[in-house]
Design a protein around this motif. Structure first.
Motif, PDB file in Angstrom:
ATOM      1  N   ARG A 607     -85.858  34.702 -17.162  1.00  0.00           N
ATOM      2  CA  ARG A 607     -87.166  35.237 -17.048  1.00  0.00           C
ATOM      3  C   ARG A 607     -87.891  34.612 -18.395  1.00  0.00           C
ATOM      4  O   ARG A 607     -87.512  34.770 -19.506  1.00  0.00           O
ATOM      5  CB  ARG A 607     -87.042  36.624 -17.150  1.00  0.00           C
ATOM      6  CG  ARG A 607     -88.482  37.351 -17.013  1.00  0.00           C
ATOM      7  CD  ARG A 607     -88.393  38.685 -17.237  1.00  0.00           C
ATOM      8  NE  ARG A 607     -89.601  39.532 -16.948  1.00  0.00           N
ATOM      9  CZ  ARG A 607     -89.826  40.697 -17.267  1.00  0.00           C
ATOM     10  NH1 ARG A 607     -88.777  41.720 -17.494  1.00  0.00           N
ATOM     11  NH2 ARG A 607     -91.216  41.347 -17.309  1.00  0.00           N
ATOM     12  N   GLN A 609     -90.555  34.882 -20.997  1.00  0.00           N
ATOM     13  CA  GLN A 609     -91.229  35.874 -21.895  1.00  0.00           C
ATOM     14  C   GLN A 609     -92.338  35.263 -22.595  1.00  0.00           C
ATOM     15  O   GLN A 609     -91.936  34.929 -23.692  1.00  0.00           O
ATOM     16  CB  GLN A 609     -90.081  36.475 -22.652  1.00  0.00           C
ATOM     17  CG  GLN A 609     -89.001  37.257 -21.830  1.00  0.00           C
ATOM     18  CD  GLN A 609     -89.329  38.498 -21.058  1.00  0.00           C
ATOM     19  OE1 GLN A 609     -90.307  39.013 -20.896  1.00  0.00           O
ATOM     20  NE2 GLN A 609     -88.310  39.430 -20.984  1.00  0.00           N
ATOM     21  N   MET A 612     -92.740  36.727 -26.153  1.00  0.00           N
ATOM     22  CA  MET A 612     -91.504  37.019 -27.168  1.00  0.00           C
ATOM     23  C   MET A 612     -91.113  35.644 -27.731  1.00  0.00           C
ATOM     24  O   MET A 612     -91.296  34.763 -27.213  1.00  0.00           O
ATOM     25  CB  MET A 612     -90.347  37.406 -26.238  1.00  0.00           C
ATOM     26  CG  MET A 612     -89.037  37.767 -26.998  1.00  0.00           C
ATOM     27  SD  MET A 612     -87.703  38.091 -25.720  1.00  0.00           S
ATOM     28  CE  MET A 612     -86.279  38.515 -26.808  1.00  0.00           C
ATOM     29  N   GLN A 618     -85.953  33.472 -21.340  1.00  0.00           N
ATOM     30  CA  GLN A 618     -84.766  34.531 -21.638  1.00  0.00           C
ATOM     31  C   GLN A 618     -83.700  34.587 -20.684  1.00  0.00           C
ATOM     32  O   GLN A 618     -83.999  34.409 -19.598  1.00  0.00           O
ATOM     33  CB  GLN A 618     -85.337  36.053 -21.613  1.00  0.00           C
ATOM     34  CG  GLN A 618     -84.261  37.070 -22.283  1.00  0.00           C
ATOM     35  CD  GLN A 618     -85.101  38.369 -22.044  1.00  0.00           C
ATOM     36  OE1 GLN A 618     -85.257  38.973 -21.083  1.00  0.00           O
ATOM     37  NE2 GLN A 618     -85.473  38.922 -23.410  1.00  0.00           N
TER      38      GLN A 618
END
Length: 683
Positions: A607, A609, A612, A618
């Motif tokens: 996924r 992000q 982040m 991630q």
């Protein structure tokens, strides 16, 4: 003629284009497309280069001022004062930052930065002695030089002084500044110093194996700019001096301290293994490649080929890091690749990029770019924080919470007493555009997948190539090829080893399962069959304006296993997706990372992000985690979510556990004490 050329250059009588056109000579069979001809528009690298420009380079200059590195040059110019820093090689932090700032000016023109460098270069010029000698640790007070320097010039060059190391970084900076700006101010300083070096060292003159290599690479760069043969012959002379030190005793228990630490245990043509201080070694191996290319020396070529094979099959970390042993910052023995004490100096990652680029230019094989890419996306950018102003000197493979495990740096620092790594990153990062493409006649190599545009000349016709991708997160690559008029040439697109099921170009690491999806290539929307050459897809055709090449690379999450001789990784796996190696960090995994297992059948989800760590892909999976109940002295396992982040992004959210290698099953439990020695960093 070549002597006259240098004289004209020193007098400021040749313009940048005139100089470039005045010299023709043999060189690497493949030529990199200059950083001045590649404009990036990339969502992964361009923000990093912008941070390097806006944060890293200014912070580096500021720290050079604040730590008195600049003051050393001012005192040398005045010929009075007391050397104000710790190491005699501190001069190079200024040279390296100037080099990085010069590259950066091509990406982001900045008049104030340009003017600041002019002032700084003026201070460097003022510190240079009349005959060209430039070494503030002696010039400030020749009667009381730095205690590493010896009473006379060059006296301790092999062991400690770093006089020639300083010169090498000066030459590298001078060529970058000249190529980026067309100014000869720093280049003239470098040429004056190089002429002195060539007058002092050589056959029938002074002989030494330089203690910290890089002067050899710098001299070769000056040779390419000027055509002056003494620069190449002196670089070759320094390489040939290795292995003749009379004080070396191979039977001594500390033999490495007098020999292999400096790569001085035997002549370079007889060396077969990557040894000693990793940064010094890889600068030497880069210079060996340079001289082999320029002279056609087959013995030198065979030696550097053999050493590279040893490194990539016995001494390379899965992140591309090199130099396993903290003592001496050096390569260890074959398969000596520990995790908690992994040294992996950031400067060694920089040197490894230089070395592998040269090996590609020699041989045209994709495997060298595969290693270069592994270093770039993992072991290199791990050395600088996402803020652009905090750094790792060493790059660990595992951080444990218990003090019983000797470890390298668990957190980043803003600067070091020996700050070679921050300034080395400052110079490497903005030079990245020069690694994307290369050319040999009708062959145009696309080596790195970085969005942007270049213009080349093929068959005397201008060809524009534009890359568009979201690499390394997605494997869909698009190349738009636009020649001025229709023209025949070969576009060679690198087929990364990882996309073909090869973790590295050796048996040191392998993927636990075969690749599921094959690489596919379309031209103008239609699938094409293609031949391969040395790891490249060869697309041979008559190219017309706006021809589109689309390449699809598989981006599965892969489990990586190490050779069984790597003791620390028996029964363990690492995680890789595309070129990116992953780790688990405490922040995402209930405060720990050392208690996580990754069984063979583990399936990961991915996924992106965007918020982040400046935007990452991630990885997550449900895995067993070891739980310790201290009160009842019991151990159990429970299922929990493992969250993995790119290795380069760790240690940006505080101090805590991290691991790259995960046990596949619980086979043993270590009972440990609470105290252990600490591992320090620095030369």
């Amino acid at each position: 003629m070549k002597h006259l050329l240098t004289s004209f250059l020193a007098a400021g009588l040749l313009t940048a284009p005139a100089l470039a056109q005045s010299v023709k000579r043999s060189d690497y069979p493949i030529q990199a497309v200059s950083f001045t001809r590649v404009k990036l528009a990339d969502s992964f690298w361009l923000p990093r280069l912008k941070t390097n420009t806006d944060v890293t380079i200014p912070a580096s200059f500021q720290r050079c001022e604040a730590t008195n590195r600049v003051k050393n040059f001012e005192m040398a110019a005045a010929r009075q004062g007391k050397f104000a820093t710790i190491f005699p090689f501190d001069d190079t932090d200024i040279y390296k930052t100037i080099e990085g700032a010069s590259y950066s000016l091509k990406l982001y023109p900045d008049e104030k930065l340009d003017q600041y460098m002019d002032v700084l270069i003026g201070k460097v010029a003022a510190a240079q002695e009349p005959d060209g000698y430039l070494y503030t640790a002696r010039t400030i007070d020749p009667a009381h030089p730095h205690n590493w320097a010896g009473k006379e010039r060059w006296e301790k060059e092999r062991e400690l002084s770093h006089e020639l190391y300083n010169s090498g970084h000066l030459y590298e900076a001078a060529v970058a500044h000249y190529e980026a700006t067309g100014k000869k101010t720093l280049l003239n300083i470098a040429l004056k110093n190089a002429d002195l070096v060539c007058s002092v060292f050589g056959p029938g003159k002074r002989a030494v194996a330089p203690g910290h290599e890089i002067v050899e690479m710098g001299l070769v760069k000056l040779y390419r700019v000027t055509g002056k043969p003494e620069y190449l012959s002196t670089a070759r002379f320094f390489i040939d001096q290795r292995g003749h030190y009379q004080g070396y005793d191979p039977k001594s228990p500390d033999a490495w301290r007098n020999g292999s630490y400096w790569q001085d245990h035997k002549p370079v043509v007889d060396q077969k293994e990557a040894v000693g201080h990793a940064v010094r070694a890889e600068y030497l191996y880069s210079a060996m490649a340079d001289v082999a290319a320029l002279t056609g020396d087959q013995k030198l070529l065979a030696a550097v080929d053999t050493i590279w094979q040893n490194m990539v099959s016995r001494k390379l970390y899965v992140t591309g890091g090199t130099g396993a042993v903290p003592g001496g910052e050096r390569f260890g023995g074959n398969y000596e690749l520990p995790n908690t004490t992994a040294y992996n100096e950031t400067c060694a990652a920089v040197a490894n990029v230089y070395w592998n680029q040269r090996m590609f230019l020699l041989h045209g094989e994709a495997k060298y770019v595969d290693v270069l890419e592994k270093v770039l996306y993992n072991g290199l950018i791990s050395g600088v924080g996402l803020d652009g102003k905090t750094f790792f000197y060493s790059n660990a493979m595992q951080i444990r919470s218990s003090a019983s495990f000797p470890q390298t740096e668990p957190q980043r620092a803003g600067w070091f007493d020996c700050s070679c790594c921050p300034t080395n990153l400052a110079r490497l990062m903005p030079s990245l555009p020069g690694y994307v493409y290369a050319q040999k006649g009708n062959d145009v190599y696309a080596n790195l997948f970085i969005s942007g545009t270049t213009e080349l000349t093929v068959n005397k016709k201008v060809v524009r190539i534009t890359q568009q991708n979201n690499y390394p997160w997605q494997g869909d690559l698009k190349f738009t090829v636009s020649p001025a008029t229709a023209t025949d040439f070969n576009l060679l697109v690198r087929l990364p080893g990882w996309a073909l099921g090869e973790a590295v170009p050796s048996d040191l690491y392998r993927f636990a399962a075969p690749v599921q999806e094959q690489v596919s290539i379309n031209v103008n929307g239609k699938p094409v069959t293609y031949t391969t050459r040395n790891g490249y897809a060869v697309l041979a055709r008559k190219w017309s304006k706006n021809d589109v090449v689309e390449v699809r690379l598989p981006m599965d999450v892969r489990q990586v296993q190490a050779h069984t001789s790597v003791q620390d990784n028996l029964g363990k796996v690492a995680l890789q997706r595309g070129p990116v190696v992953y780790c688990a960090e405490w922040k995402d995994n209930n405060g720990k990372a050392s208690n996580l297992l990754v069984p063979a059948a583990t399936t990961f989800t991915t996924r992106f992000q965007p918020e982040m760590l400046n935007g990452i892909m991630q990885l997550q999976a449900t895995v067993p985690a070891v739980q310790i109940d201290a009160a009842n002295s019991s151990i159990s396992t429970t299922r929990q979510t493992l969250t993995a982040i790119p290795y380069y992004a760790w240690a940006n959210r505080g101090k805590g556990e991290m691991t790259v290698w995960f046990p596949q099953q619980l086979t043993d439990v270590e009972l440990i004490s609470r105290k252990a020695p600490e591992v320090t960093v620095g030369k």
